[in-house]
Design an enzyme around this catalytic site. Structure first.
Site, mmCIF file in Angstrom:
data_model
loop_
_atom_site.group_PDB
_atom_site.id
_atom_site.type_symbol
_atom_site.label_atom_id
_atom_site.label_comp_id
_atom_site.label_asym_id
_atom_site.label_seq_id
_atom_site.Cartn_x
_atom_site.Cartn_y
_atom_site.Cartn_z
ATOM 1 N N ARG A 49 0.781 -1.243 0.000
ATOM 2 C CA ARG A 49 0.000 0.000 0.000
ATOM 3 C C ARG A 49 0.813 1.295 0.000
ATOM 4 O O ARG A 49 0.255 2.348 -0.275
ATOM 5 C CB ARG A 49 -0.964 0.027 1.198
ATOM 6 C CG ARG A 49 -1.924 -1.145 1.277
ATOM 7 C CD ARG A 49 -2.774 -1.297 0.054
ATOM 8 N NE ARG A 49 -3.830 -2.284 0.218
ATOM 9 C CZ ARG A 49 -4.492 -2.837 -0.776
ATOM 10 N NH1 ARG A 49 -4.193 -2.497 -2.025
ATOM 11 N NH2 ARG A 49 -5.439 -3.712 -0.557
ATOM 12 N N ASN A 99 -0.065 -1.358 -7.382
ATOM 13 C CA ASN A 99 -1.259 -0.499 -7.338
ATOM 14 C C ASN A 99 -1.253 0.397 -6.104
ATOM 15 O O ASN A 99 -2.104 0.330 -5.222
ATOM 16 C CB ASN A 99 -2.538 -1.322 -7.427
ATOM 17 C CG ASN A 99 -2.612 -2.439 -6.393
ATOM 18 O OD1 ASN A 99 -1.601 -2.847 -5.824
ATOM 19 N ND2 ASN A 99 -3.807 -2.926 -6.152
ATOM 20 N N HIS A 119 -3.086 -10.530 -14.107
ATOM 21 C CA HIS A 119 -4.392 -10.529 -13.440
ATOM 22 C C HIS A 119 -5.415 -10.869 -14.511
ATOM 23 O O HIS A 119 -5.719 -10.051 -15.385
ATOM 24 C CB HIS A 119 -4.669 -9.141 -12.842
ATOM 25 C CG HIS A 119 -6.048 -8.993 -12.273
ATOM 26 N ND1 HIS A 119 -6.282 -8.842 -10.928
ATOM 27 C CD2 HIS A 119 -7.272 -8.958 -12.871
ATOM 28 C CE1 HIS A 119 -7.590 -8.722 -10.720
ATOM 29 N NE2 HIS A 119 -8.205 -8.784 -11.891
ATOM 30 N N ASP A 132 -1.728 -12.919 -1.628
ATOM 31 C CA ASP A 132 -2.546 -11.801 -2.122
ATOM 32 C C ASP A 132 -2.996 -10.940 -0.936
ATOM 33 O O ASP A 132 -4.144 -10.490 -0.859
ATOM 34 C CB ASP A 132 -3.748 -12.288 -2.930
ATOM 35 C CG ASP A 132 -4.324 -11.192 -3.830
ATOM 36 O OD1 ASP A 132 -3.779 -10.057 -3.807
ATOM 37 O OD2 ASP A 132 -5.314 -11.457 -4.538
#
Length: 434
Positions: A74, A104, A189, A315
């Site tokens: 994050r 991301n 993905h 994940d």
């Protein structure tokens, strides 16, 4: 300082070792793996250096450090969910000596500066090894490729637009060819957003009963098929992330039989839970791809058993309460996994799906091989990245005791057997169970 790990069951699939032995660490390296070090013959306890720290590990398993090739840390941008420091602490507590973090973030890791920032933060936190995964496309928008060479030079080990699929087949072809020329891994993905559009859980009986929009398994399977075909056509390698569907397992198995260079991972929730976990509208069970049906869980377990699925990744996707404690449709997807993955993986061992050696191969040796990074072995001269597991330790999952900032887990209160009790990175103990 020398550390002697004495009397444990040393399991190293990279060397086909599985027996009771001692392991000697010095200056961050493994210097010897043998029986009865400093216990008999010419060597004795009296001959041991005064700086030697001896740890009695009888009844424990000593294995190459676990490596998670699919983690969301994050940072930068979402530090309220997780930071590299807290994520690293969670990884060490879960037995992981290294993690590969997805791009991301905010900004997306599509430039040298972001990759270098992640590496600096990881060095400062000094918990576990952190391997940045850069974005396939700029801003992960699926339009223009990122600068792979520059990102690799900065320290990225792989590329992925995880969280978003690369819908443009031509762009994915160029990504595979470019990455292959640089020796980088492409992590795909797999999701056809036209088929999954609006879906918040698996499409099936449960979604119909709950009145929630479903995302069918074919949304994943169609993209798995496309990427396998592109890899086969170009002669390149592709890694399929978070496999959840029976059809995906079948497609990957068939591709491997033809010699296609495809590898795959799944996560513990896909071999442990079904979409029944969503019945109480528990957003902690909302993930992408979604939890599937019982036949999909059975297929994933069989894929792990027969080697179709190479890796168990977490994940790990931490979210704040404000992201999850909302209407199910609006809740963020993802659950934390670094501190529960090993315990859930060991259930596969107790269920007879995998041996302990096979589990370690999927959680250490294979991720290292696919990413081409440090670790995955206890070979003499290698970095002393070691995980010590107590296979008999019984414990209950308590999200309030997580080292991660995230509390979003559907496994809270579960009783598990088997836990990492020590994590050593570069010869330094980073976590030890009290």
């Amino acid at each position: 300082m020398r550390i002697l790990l004495r009397g444990g069951r040393v399991i190293d699939p990279s060397q086909h070792i599985d027996e009771k032995m001692d392991l000697l660490i010095e200056n961050g390296k493994i210097v010897r793996v043998a029986k009865n070090i400093y216990r008999n013959g010419a060597e004795s306890e009296a001959d041991a250096p005064s700086t030697l720290k001896i740890l009695d590990l009888r009844g424990k398993a000593v294995v190459p450090g676990l490596v998670d090739m699919h983690t969301h840390l994050r940072e930068p941008g979402y530090e309220y969910k997780e930071t590299i420091r807290t994520g690293g602490a969670a990884a060490a507590a879960g037995g992981f000596t290294a993690v590969a973090c997805m791009p991301n973030t905010d900004p997306v890791n599509d430039t040298r500066s972001v990759t270098e920032f992640i590496i600096r933060q990881a060095a400062e936190s000094n918990r576990v090894r952190v391997y940045p995964v850069a974005a396939i496309s700029r801003k992960s928008e699926g339009v223009v490729l990122s600068e792979f060479w520059d990102l690799k030079d900065a320290g990225a080990v792989a590329v992925s637009d995880d969280g978003k699929p690369v819908m443009n087949g031509a762009l994915m072809r160029r990504a595979l060819e470019y990455a292959c020329s640089l020796g980088m891994t492409v992590i795909s993905h797999c999701e056809d957003t036209g088929l999954s559009a609006g879906g918040v859980m698996n499409e099936g009986f449960v979604s119909t009963e709950l009145g929630l929009q479903g995302s069918p398994a074919v949304a994943e399977e169609a993209m798995v098929s496309r990427d396998i075909l592109i890899a086969e056509f170009t002669g390149t390698a592709v890694h399929i992330a978070h496999v959840s569907a029976a059809g995906s397992v079948r497609l990957i198995r068939d591709a491997k039989s033809r010699g296609v260079r495809v590898t795959a991972e799944t996560a513990p929730h896909y071999f442990t839970l079904t979409d029944e976990a969503v019945r109480e509208y528990d957003a902690n069970a909302k993930v992408n791809p979604p939890l599937r049906g019982i036949e999909d869980v059975a297929a994933v377990r069989e894929g792990l058993r027969d080697g179709t699925i190479d890796v168990i990744a977490t994940d790990h996707a931490p979210h704040a309460a404000t992201d999850k404690e909302v209407e199910f449709d609006d809740a963020a997807s993802g659950m934390v996994g670094l501190e529960t993955a090993l315990g859930l993986g060991l259930k596969l061992v107790s269920d007879g799906v995998l041996t302990l050696s096979e589990l370690i191969r999927k959680m250490s040796v294979n991720p290292v091989r696919i990413l081409n990074v440090t670790g995955g072995t206890l070979r003499t001269g290698s970095a002393a990245d070691v995980t010590v597991i107590d296979p008999e330790r019984r414990w209950s999952v308590d999200r309030e005791r997580f080292h991660s900032k995230g509390r979003n887990t559907p496994f809270h209160g579960w009783d598990l057997k088997g836990k990492a009790v020590m994590t050593i990175v570069g010869g330094e103990v980073k976590f030890q169970e009290p």
